[in-house]
Each structure stands twice: as C-alpha cells, then as structure tokens.
Design an enzyme around this catalytic site. Structure first.
Site, PDB file in Angstrom:
ATOM      1  N   ASP A 139      35.076 -19.787  25.686  1.00 42.10           N
ATOM      2  CA  ASP A 139      35.247 -18.254  24.970  1.00 42.10           C
ATOM      3  C   ASP A 139      34.045 -18.371  24.055  1.00 42.10           C
ATOM      4  OD1 ASP A 139      37.576 -17.691  26.194  1.00 42.10           O
ATOM      5  OD2 ASP A 139      38.926 -18.309  25.010  1.00 42.10           O
ATOM      6  N   CYS A 140      33.785 -19.434  23.311  1.00 42.54           N
ATOM      7  CA  CYS A 140      32.902 -19.084  22.286  1.00 42.54           C
ATOM      8  C   CYS A 140      31.564 -19.489  22.907  1.00 42.54           C
ATOM      9  CB  CYS A 140      33.145 -20.036  20.900  1.00 42.54           C
ATOM     10  SG  CYS A 140      33.462 -21.677  21.479  1.00 42.54           S
ATOM     11  N   TYR A 141      31.429 -20.066  23.868  1.00 37.52           N
ATOM     12  CA  TYR A 141      29.806 -20.365  24.557  1.00 37.52           C
ATOM     13  C   TYR A 141      29.816 -19.653  25.982  1.00 37.52           C
ATOM     14  CZ  TYR A 141      29.097 -23.477  20.547  1.00 37.52           C
ATOM     15  OH  TYR A 141      28.993 -23.718  19.348  1.00 37.52           O
TER      16      TYR A 141
END
Length: 400
Positions: A139-141
């Site tokens: 989700d963050c990468y």
C-alpha cells in the site's frame, strides 16, 4: 625515562607545518640496529601504502525515493545483482558479485568478465550506470518495476564498506597437480610451474604494527584516493596466528573493515578486475599513517623482507587445510624465484609495490600540507579472536 609523544602532539606539529613524515621505504632505508632512539627523535609519522585485489569489499548506495515509491526486492546495476534486503531504496553491491548470465551485453561476451568491482569503479569515475529493479508492491510502495540510470551525483549515499581488507600477512599459492588451476591468486601452473603471492611483505601496513597498537576503530586512512576510516575488525580477523620472534605472523592474521565516502574517491585508486574462471574483484589502494609514539614503533618498522615469511600452499588438494611446502621469506619471493623441494619456481606478486609506494608518498604529502591529521582510535581492535572453520556434516538420502 622512556621518550614518548601523543597523537595530539603530532597533530599540533602537522597543523603548524612542523611535522616530519617519512614513507615506510624511507624509514627502512635510514634505520640500522641500535639507532631507534635517534630515528624516533627525527620522525613523527610513517606512511604506508598498498594496492592489491581486495574482493571482500563493496558499496552501499541509496537511490532515493521514486514517484510512485518502490520497495526494492531485486536490483541490477549494469546487469550485476545488488542486495536489496535493507530499506526501500538501499542497496549493497559486492565487489566480487558477478554479472548474471541473462544480463544484456553492451559490448559482446567479454562483458561476462565484469562484476561489482567494475560497477563500483565506473561510478567513482563518474560514468552513467543503468539500473533495473523489481519491487514488492504494498500500500505504501505501489510501484512494481524501475528502469533508470544513476551516477555518483544522482544518489544520496555512495560509500565503500569493506568487511575484510589489509591482511596482515597472507599465503603463497602453488599447484603440485597435473592440470592448470584458476584461483583467487590467478592461474597456478601444474607441476609447480609458478608461485603467486598476494602481499607486499615488509612494507605492508599491518606488518609494521604487529599488535595493532597504533590503529583501531576510528583511525583515519587513505582509502581509494579519498578519506576513509577503520570501522571494525575485519572478517576472519585472526591475531592469534603463530608469530616469529620479531612478532610478525607466519600466515594470515589480523584484518580490518574499512569505510569511506566513494563520491570523493579517485578512480585511479579503485579499479575493477577479473580473475579468469574465478570471478570479478576490486583493485584498491589503501594508505595507513603510523604515529611514531615511542621507540618501539621504530623497532617494529625496522623489519625487512628477509625478516617476514609466508607459507607455500598447494592448491591442487581441494581441502580447507592444504599441504604446505614450508615457509619462504618475502626477500626470496621478491627475487623472482624460490626453491620448492629442490625445484626452482618462478614467483609473481598480485600486490603492486610501485603503486603502494605512490600511495605512501601521496599520504605523506597530504600530511605535510596539513590536509590530513591523525585520529585517536575510539576502541582497540581485538587481540584474542580465534579462527573458526565451518563444520559440515555428512547426510544420507534414502530413495524409495
């Protein structure tokens, strides 16, 4: 009362332009038995240098965040794999890492002989390096792949971190078998056709400080044409090696780990190399300043090539403990030939005495100009490390 001086006192003289600095060759040429006290009064710093293959080296790089961000899980720099098991865009590139067989070749099959050492040297030289990477999508990468190019000026950090450099002493390789052997010392000819040694002998930095009294964690050094530091003991650090009466070890002994900013290094002193049928490596220049704290420093630096020996190891026996043909002095090795069981065997070095002298002279010039001062170690290097081989256990497989 024994005369001594401190590193702080030496640095005061360096900054005031009053320090006397000799290279290790200059010292050995001016020393004689019994004049240690006189020489101590004359010189403040002795510089040493070495230039040789150091495959236990590598580089840390931080590529910086991408948009959208990527969490690197596989990465290739010019077709050479780099380790990605750190933060999202941190890499470690080993000098001995080989180019993958599936990598695209820019200039023909000879590119197979390139590896991590060549990529490191090219980055230091300012060349553009292609990067290909695969990311772990989170989700963050969210980014899955990356193709770009980098130079030393477009990455955040680029520094050498070398887990094992500067063997205090090493071995001589020979081949008593019937076929040519390709080794980390280069080709060894059959039937004792040649002998290769990978050490500079009596001018080598750590042999002139046999118990590592002058250096330690935090010692400032010349590394690849820039400034570096001793960061820790090296891997396979073995200060308990047997020693001669002059306190020098008779084989591989102490090692050090080194660190330094590769962005400020000089490609003249960092060069990729390749050993046929063995793999890539890195030729690296390192210079160590030895502070002359007392007469004992002079006594240890008085050793000559006749006073230092190395074991002759037969690589034709594929075991961890190989047969030896005894010990030979570096004076014999540097003469170009040694005798093994009555046979004259030609010798060749991997360490460049010529470039080592240039490094010692360059470091001397830096000190005389006040551009390089000495540092107090923040911790000593261990003096009691044993050498532990890996134990392997036989296994059996039952076929049903």
């Amino acid at each position: 009362m024994v005369a001594t001086r401190t590193i702080a006192e030496i640095n005061e003289k360096i900054l005031a332009g009053r320090a006397t600095v000799w290279t290790i060759d200059e010292l050995k040429a001016r020393i004689s038995a019994g004049n240690y006290g006189q020489v101590f009064k004359q010189v403040d710093v002795i510089t040493t240098g070495i230039f040789e293959p150091m495959e236990a080296s590598g580089a840390m790089l931080n590529l910086g965040p991408t948009d959208p961000p990527i969490k690197l899980r596989q990465c290739w720099l010019e077709g050479v794999p780099a380790y990605t098991g750190f933060g999202a865009v941190d890499l470690f590139l080993g000098a001995a890492q080989a180019m993958e067989l599936g990598a695209e070749l820019a200039e023909g099959d000879q590119q197979r002989e390139r590896g991590g050492g060549h990529v490191i040297a090219d980055l230091i030289a300012g060349k553009v390096i292609p990067v290909r990477a695969v990311g772990q999508v989170t989700d963050c990468y969210p980014r899955a792949t990356l193709e770009t190019t980098i130079t030393k000026d477009t990455v955040n950090q680029f520094y050498l971190y070398n887990p094992r450099n500067l063997y205090q002493n090493f071995i001589v390789g020979v081949n008593g078998g019937d076929r040519l052997l390709h080794t980390y010392l280069g080709p060894l000819q059959p039937q004792l056709g040649n002998a290769v040694y990978a050490h500079a002998g009596a001018v080598s930095p750590l042999l002139n400080d046999p118990h590592l009294r002058l250096i330690g964690v935090g010692t400032r050094i010349f590394l690849g044409g820039g400034i570096g530091y001793i960061s820790w003991e090296g891997t396979q650090h073995f200060p308990l090696q047997k020693r001669l009466a002059n306190e020098t070890p008779i084989g591989p002994a102490a090692t050090v780990a080194l660190i330094g900013d590769a962005k400020h290094m000089d490609a003249h002193w960092v060069r990729g190399c390749y050993f046929k049928h063995y793999g890539p490596s890195l030729m690296l220049g390192v210079g160590i300043p030895l502070p002359v704290l007392d007469e004992q420093v002079i006594a240890h630096c008085a050793i000559q090539d006749n006073d230092v020996v190395a074991p002759v190891i037969d690589f034709s026996i594929p075991r961890r403990v190989r047969p030896t043909f005894g010990l030979v002095s570096y004076a014999q090795l540097k003469s170009g030939k040694i005798k093994i069981e009555g046979k004259t065997v030609r010798t060749a070095p991997l360490s460049s005495i010529y470039f080592g002298r240039q490094i010692a002279t360059l470091l001397k010039d830096w000190i005389l100009k006040g551009d390089f001062t000495l540092t107090e170690p923040v911790a000593p290097l261990p003096s009691d490390r044993p050498f532990l081989p890996q134990q392997t256990w036989a296994t059996t497989t039952t076929l049903e």
